[in-house]
Design an enzyme around this catalytic site. Structure first.
Site, PDB file in Angstrom:
ATOM      1  N   ARG A 162       0.893 -57.862 -10.809  1.00 37.93           N
ATOM      2  CA  ARG A 162       1.953 -57.404  -9.895  1.00 37.93           C
ATOM      3  C   ARG A 162       3.179 -58.266 -10.156  1.00 37.93           C
ATOM      4  O   ARG A 162       3.065 -59.482 -10.345  1.00 37.93           O
ATOM      5  CB  ARG A 162       1.537 -57.548  -8.423  1.00 37.93           C
ATOM      6  CG  ARG A 162       0.551 -56.502  -7.927  1.00 37.93           C
ATOM      7  CD  ARG A 162       1.160 -55.092  -7.812  1.00 37.93           C
ATOM      8  NE  ARG A 162       0.216 -54.124  -7.284  1.00 37.93           N
ATOM      9  CZ  ARG A 162      -0.624 -53.382  -8.012  1.00 37.93           C
ATOM     10  NH1 ARG A 162      -0.618 -53.474  -9.331  1.00 37.93           N
ATOM     11  NH2 ARG A 162      -1.448 -52.532  -7.430  1.00 37.93           N
ATOM     12  N   GLU A 181      10.225 -53.287  -9.174  1.00 38.59           N
ATOM     13  CA  GLU A 181       9.960 -52.060  -9.946  1.00 38.59           C
ATOM     14  C   GLU A 181      10.040 -50.790  -9.113  1.00 38.59           C
ATOM     15  O   GLU A 181      10.274 -49.699  -9.657  1.00 38.59           O
ATOM     16  CB  GLU A 181       8.593 -52.141 -10.640  1.00 38.59           C
ATOM     17  CG  GLU A 181       7.401 -52.120  -9.678  1.00 38.59           C
ATOM     18  CD  GLU A 181       6.061 -52.119 -10.397  1.00 38.59           C
ATOM     19  OE1 GLU A 181       5.829 -53.000 -11.247  1.00 38.59           O
ATOM     20  OE2 GLU A 181       5.232 -51.228 -10.094  1.00 38.59           O
TER      21      GLU A 181
HETATM   22  P1  NAD Z   1     -10.273 -58.300  -8.654  1.00 37.36           P
HETATM   23  O1  NAD Z   1     -10.199 -58.364  -7.172  1.00 37.36           O
HETATM   24  O2  NAD Z   1     -11.537 -57.828  -9.297  1.00 37.36           O
HETATM   25  O3  NAD Z   1      -9.939 -59.755  -9.272  1.00 37.36           O
HETATM   26  C1  NAD Z   1      -8.887 -60.548  -8.835  1.00 37.36           C
HETATM   27  C2  NAD Z   1      -9.290 -61.995  -9.056  1.00 37.36           C
HETATM   28  O4  NAD Z   1      -8.166 -62.822  -8.752  1.00 37.36           O
HETATM   29  C3  NAD Z   1     -10.446 -62.446  -8.148  1.00 37.36           C
HETATM   30  O5  NAD Z   1     -11.466 -63.035  -8.921  1.00 37.36           O
HETATM   31  C4  NAD Z   1      -9.797 -63.438  -7.213  1.00 37.36           C
HETATM   32  O6  NAD Z   1     -10.676 -64.474  -6.796  1.00 37.36           O
HETATM   33  C5  NAD Z   1      -8.676 -63.970  -8.088  1.00 37.36           C
HETATM   34  N1  NAD Z   1      -7.644 -64.694  -7.373  1.00 37.36           N
HETATM   35  C6  NAD Z   1      -7.232 -64.557  -6.086  1.00 37.36           C
HETATM   36  N2  NAD Z   1      -6.281 -65.466  -5.800  1.00 37.36           N
HETATM   37  C7  NAD Z   1      -6.082 -66.203  -6.929  1.00 37.36           C
HETATM   38  C8  NAD Z   1      -5.248 -67.293  -7.262  1.00 37.36           C
HETATM   39  N3  NAD Z   1      -4.417 -67.853  -6.363  1.00 37.36           N
HETATM   40  N4  NAD Z   1      -5.301 -67.786  -8.514  1.00 37.36           N
HETATM   41  C9  NAD Z   1      -6.146 -67.259  -9.420  1.00 37.36           C
HETATM   42  N5  NAD Z   1      -6.975 -66.237  -9.162  1.00 37.36           N
HETATM   43  C10 NAD Z   1      -6.943 -65.701  -7.928  1.00 37.36           C
HETATM   44  O7  NAD Z   1      -9.037 -57.413  -9.113  1.00 37.36           O
HETATM   45  P2  NAD Z   1      -8.853 -56.653 -10.512  1.00 37.36           P
HETATM   46  O8  NAD Z   1      -9.454 -55.297 -10.425  1.00 37.36           O
HETATM   47  O9  NAD Z   1      -9.267 -57.542 -11.609  1.00 37.36           O
HETATM   48  O10 NAD Z   1      -7.274 -56.437 -10.504  1.00 37.36           O
HETATM   49  C11 NAD Z   1      -6.379 -57.542 -10.541  1.00 37.36           C
HETATM   50  C12 NAD Z   1      -4.985 -57.061 -10.233  1.00 37.36           C
HETATM   51  O11 NAD Z   1      -4.529 -56.237 -11.305  1.00 37.36           O
HETATM   52  C13 NAD Z   1      -4.872 -56.136  -8.995  1.00 37.36           C
HETATM   53  O12 NAD Z   1      -4.748 -56.890  -7.818  1.00 37.36           O
HETATM   54  C14 NAD Z   1      -3.645 -55.335  -9.297  1.00 37.36           C
HETATM   55  O13 NAD Z   1      -2.535 -56.014  -8.715  1.00 37.36           O
HETATM   56  C15 NAD Z   1      -3.512 -55.381 -10.821  1.00 37.36           C
HETATM   57  N6  NAD Z   1      -3.660 -54.054 -11.461  1.00 37.36           N
HETATM   58  C16 NAD Z   1      -2.656 -53.621 -12.275  1.00 37.36           C
HETATM   59  C17 NAD Z   1      -2.768 -52.375 -12.897  1.00 37.36           C
HETATM   60  C18 NAD Z   1      -1.703 -51.849 -13.832  1.00 37.36           C
HETATM   61  O14 NAD Z   1      -1.684 -50.651 -14.133  1.00 37.36           O
HETATM   62  N7  NAD Z   1      -0.797 -52.678 -14.339  1.00 37.36           N
HETATM   63  C19 NAD Z   1      -3.897 -51.575 -12.667  1.00 37.36           C
HETATM   64  C20 NAD Z   1      -4.911 -52.074 -11.837  1.00 37.36           C
HETATM   65  C21 NAD Z   1      -4.792 -53.317 -11.221  1.00 37.36           C
END
Ligand code: NAD
Length: 350
Positions: A247, A276
């Site tokens: 994000r 965005e």
């Molecule tokens: P997820 O919930 O499986 O994993 C997120 C991880 O981040 C977790 O392990 C969590 O513990 C960790 N986290 C939380 N706070 C943190 C911090 N301060 N420092 C480091 N790690 C931390 O989520 P995911 O499915 O892997 O998705 C991650 C992100 O990707 C989503 O939140 C979304 O914003 C983004 N995303 C982007 C797209 C795209 O098209 N660009 C698509 C899907 C998701």
């Protein structure tokens, strides 16, 4: 469990920010797999906002994406018009005021883990493109310029990649990069055994110091807003590559621009951008873009920006549509919904 709507009554759903591909995949899944839901789905390309909320009048649910505004005032407008459910076609929910939704007694559900490989593979594509400059080579050869100047890259093999956030996507990135022979380090407040067989955990500062490439995969929360800020960027290995497909708000964009100017960041790949919502998903090629920060970003030769497209694969769109309709089914019949963020128990349509 009380069912106010009968099983046969149509469930009225308004889909905001609906692109042609959303319509195609949602219609296909609805017709082929959820005919008994009798969903009446209306599509609007416009994003959800205070202005567009009246499009959902007398409907049961809205279906939204990453840049739809689902704040307290929008939720209030939706609630007053009879809307009781908000269905996200994405995993991130930073654009939804969950507290307000709870106060209104609304149901909010998301698609928590669709095809993490789609986003992971796209993140690696950004790394490889920036590293080997294929975006620049493509333009050169089209113009008959076969000079290789400034196209020098490095081997991924044995480079250290730092993964910030090892959830579904971060782990998929780690698995791909292990195949390239990279050393992997990660930072996450919750450590997972699945990652420990691929690499090691460390602090964020240490990760930045060690890594040749840093890739961000944590959610946008109050605690991660501008996680990568001016102070932390000083810890980054000089000339390292930074990738953000998570994000936009996780990066302090102004600080990132300064770090690009000083050479602290050697290359930057972004699929997301803090502001965005007023740019992406629309053809603005004939417009004057007023966002000077964004315009500055895209002038750097070592910056590659894409318009939040990492999710855009057939597999991901199929899974998004399937899970969205499963969530709608739980909402309609009042059954427990494990993807619910708010009101996941026995809720009814109205
Ligand atoms: P997820 O919930 O499986 O994993 C997120 C991880 O981040 C977790 O392990 C969590 O513990 C960790 N986290 C939380 N706070 C943190 C911090 N301060 N420092 C480091 N790690 C931390 O989520 P995911 O499915 O892997 O998705 C991650 C992100 O990707 C989503 O939140 C979304 O914003 C983004 N995303 C982007 C797209 C795209 O098209 N660009 C698509 C899907 C998701």
């Amino acid at each position: 469990m009380q069912h106010i709507k009968s099983q046969k009554a149509a469930l009225k759903v308004v889909v905001f920010s609906a692109q042609p591909y959303d319509k195609c995949f949602l219609n296909q899944i609805s017709q082929n797999h959820f005919p008994s839901l009798h969903a009446e789905v209306v599509y609007h390309i416009t994003p959800l906002s205070e202005e567009s909320a009246p499009l959902a009048a007398h409907c049961d649910a809205v279906c939204v994406f990453v840049n739809d505004c689902v704040n307290e005032s929008v939720l209030k407008l939706l609630y007053e018009q009879g809307v009781r459910g908000v269905f996200l076609r994405c995993s991130g929910f930073d654009n939804v005021d969950l507290k307000a939704a709870e106060e209104f007694g609304m149901f909010v559900a998301r698609v928590p883990a669709y095809s993490p490989e789609a986003i992971a593979e796209f993140s690696v594509a950004l790394m490889l493109t920036l590293n080997r400059r294929t975006h620049r080579a493509y333009n050169r050869t089209r113009e008959g310029n076969f000079n290789l100047g400034s196209l020098l890259g490095f081997n991924m093999h044995r480079k250290t990649v730092g993964i910030v956030g090892v959830g579904n996507i971060g782990l998929a990135v780690a698995r791909i990069l292990k195949g390239f022979g990279c050393n992997l380090v990660a930072h996450d407040p919750y450590e997972s055994d699945d990652f420990k067989v691929l690499g090691s955990y460390t602090t964020l500062e240490d990760l930045l110091r060690q890594s040749d490439i840093v890739t961000l995969h944590c959610p946008l929360l109050d605690s991660t807003k501008h996680l990568i800020n001016r102070d932390l960027l000083k810890c980054l290995k000089k000339g390292a590559m930074l990738i953000n497909t998570s994000r936009g708000g996780i990066l302090d964009t102004a600080a990132v621009i300064d770090a690009l100017k000083s050479g602290q960041i050697g290359a930057l790949g972004l699929d997301v951008y803090e502001k965005e919502a007023s740019l992406f998903y629309v053809d603005r090629s004939s417009d004057i873009i007023h966002d000077d920060v964004f315009q500055r970003l895209v002038t750097f030769p070592n910056v590659l920006v894409t318009g939040h497209q990492a999710f855009l694969t057939e597999e991901a769109l199929t899974e998004i549509a399937e899970t969205t309709f499963q969530n709608l089914q739980h909402f309609a019949d009042g059954s427990e919904c494990r993807n619910a963020l708010v009101g996941g128990g026995a809720k009814t349509v109205k």
